[in-house]
Design a protein around this motif. Sequence first.
Motif, short mmCIF file in Angstrom:
data_model
loop_
_atom_site.label_atom_id
_atom_site.label_comp_id
_atom_site.label_asym_id
_atom_site.label_seq_id
_atom_site.Cartn_x
_atom_site.Cartn_y
_atom_site.Cartn_z
N GLU A 11 50.40 52.82 73.80
CA GLU A 11 50.26 54.25 73.54
C GLU A 11 51.62 54.97 73.61
OE1 GLU A 11 47.60 56.14 72.69
OE2 GLU A 11 46.56 54.25 72.40
N ALA A 17 53.46 54.20 70.48
CA ALA A 17 52.89 55.00 69.38
C ALA A 17 53.38 56.44 69.45
CB ALA A 17 51.37 54.94 69.43
N THR A 53 55.49 58.34 66.60
CA THR A 53 54.97 59.57 65.99
C THR A 53 56.00 60.68 65.97
OG1 THR A 53 52.72 59.01 66.71
CG2 THR A 53 53.16 61.32 66.15
#
Length: 550
Positions: free
Chosen positions: A408, A411, A415
């Motif tokens: 996470e 990610a 992003t």
Amino acid sequence: MQDTSSTKNLALAIVLCLAILFGWSFLADYMGWTPKPDPEVAAQQQAEAERQAREKADAEKAKTSVPLTVFTPVPGQDITVSTPLYEAVIHSGGGVLRSFQLKHYAATIQPDSPPVNLVDAATAESAPLGLVIDGAASWSQGQWAVEAAPKAPLAPGQSDVLRLVGEINGLRVVRELHFSADSYLIREKTFLAPLGDQSRSARLAYTIASDASNAGGGQYDAMRIAWFVDDALGQEADAEDLTKGVTASGKVSWAGPMSTYFLSAILPDGDAGVTIKGVLRGGIYRVAVEEQDIQLTPGQQAELGASYWLGPKKRKLLLEVSEPLAGAVELGMFSIIAKALLWLLEFFHQYVHNWGLAIILLTVLIKAVFWPLTAKSYASMEKMKKLQPMMMNIREKYKDNKEMMNKEVMALYKTYGVNPASGCIPILVQLPVFFGLYQALLTAIELRHASFIELLPFTDKLWLADLSAKDPFYITPIIMGLTMFLQQRMSPPATDPTQQKIMMFLPLIFTVLFLGFPSGLVLYWLVNNILSIAQQGLMHRKNRRLDADS
């Protein structure tokens, strides 16, 4: 992938810097990473050195036929040799030094300080510049007379010679010591001839000595015995090891006692076939450079040569003699950078005439050169700061699942286009410059007794009167620690509580570490911190304007 902040990266970079700086040599020796000489190669080198020595002996270097004149010994006397650089007192009974005062270097920063004396009364008892012939001390076991001596102080551009003749153990010995008004180098020619009608061999050794009075003591200015052999600097400062004695052989360029700022060294003519012996005895660091056996023939004399350097470790002056002698100034693995920084430091000094201001200008220049990299690091820190709340949520949500937490976080980075290492890489790029500047400031004799702010404001107490010594009132290292704390407060906090506690203590640890640093080095770090705070403040304002516009 870790979710640490750029503050942690900066701290790790600094800790890595110091770890390498202070621990690399020890770790390399302990782990066996230091390259060891190949026994076969070493044997070949030794054989080659012995071969060259035999050829030298067989050829009886500079052998000349010379009739031996009548020799009448006279009582020894002190002979003074004065040049614009130094004043030497030499005893004619063997040519040993009684005193060697450097006219341009004071022993302390006090106004009435005497000049640095590389051969004081205690050192003179070890007979520096004395010749040891067949193991016998020529100054105490031989008879001597003076054939020529300097009669007046040398003016710039002049040179002169002291010529001594003596007899010891069946040998006629002639010493010619050549002095130059423009150099600390003393050149010697030694002539040996047998007094009898039989060929024989002889062994000659040159000696030099010094005590620790010209070293400040501690890890930044320790007295040691050093040598430059096989194009590498070797040295030993441990008193226990030196009491047992150290030896070295190979391609010898020079050897002798030295401190951080001064060197007393023997430079043998030729680089093979000599052996270095060093010992610490009675507080005196003594070094002998021993030649191989010399074959002597009746009616002929053999000539040998060596030189002595007694003076400051100033790179420009040392380079005028040889590159190996300039190796006495230890500039570390980033010596190319250190040399360039020293040149810049001298460049600034010729305009501002204050070494403290020169350090400040050099720091500003370095900061300007690395400004884009540092700005990139700060930009990364700002991005990381904005992601802190989201990363805290991920930590809390996946606190029992490390693998998912890392996915996470990755990610999240992807992003928002954040590279967590981008804040650390610019710092690592600057580490070689820090290493080079550290060594340059630590070893530059120009900073010895160089003042920045001589008196503590509103008092008559000496303050930053010597940039090679620590701040006597610890003002600069304490301010440095406060600026480091302020930098930390301006940076985004680490997400891990343990990391936060470590970061809280980091300024304190660095402050304690810097208390004993030379004040010139502390000044650089302090000014660099202030400039970093200013740059960080500018970046914060720029980001606030961008946020307001968006």
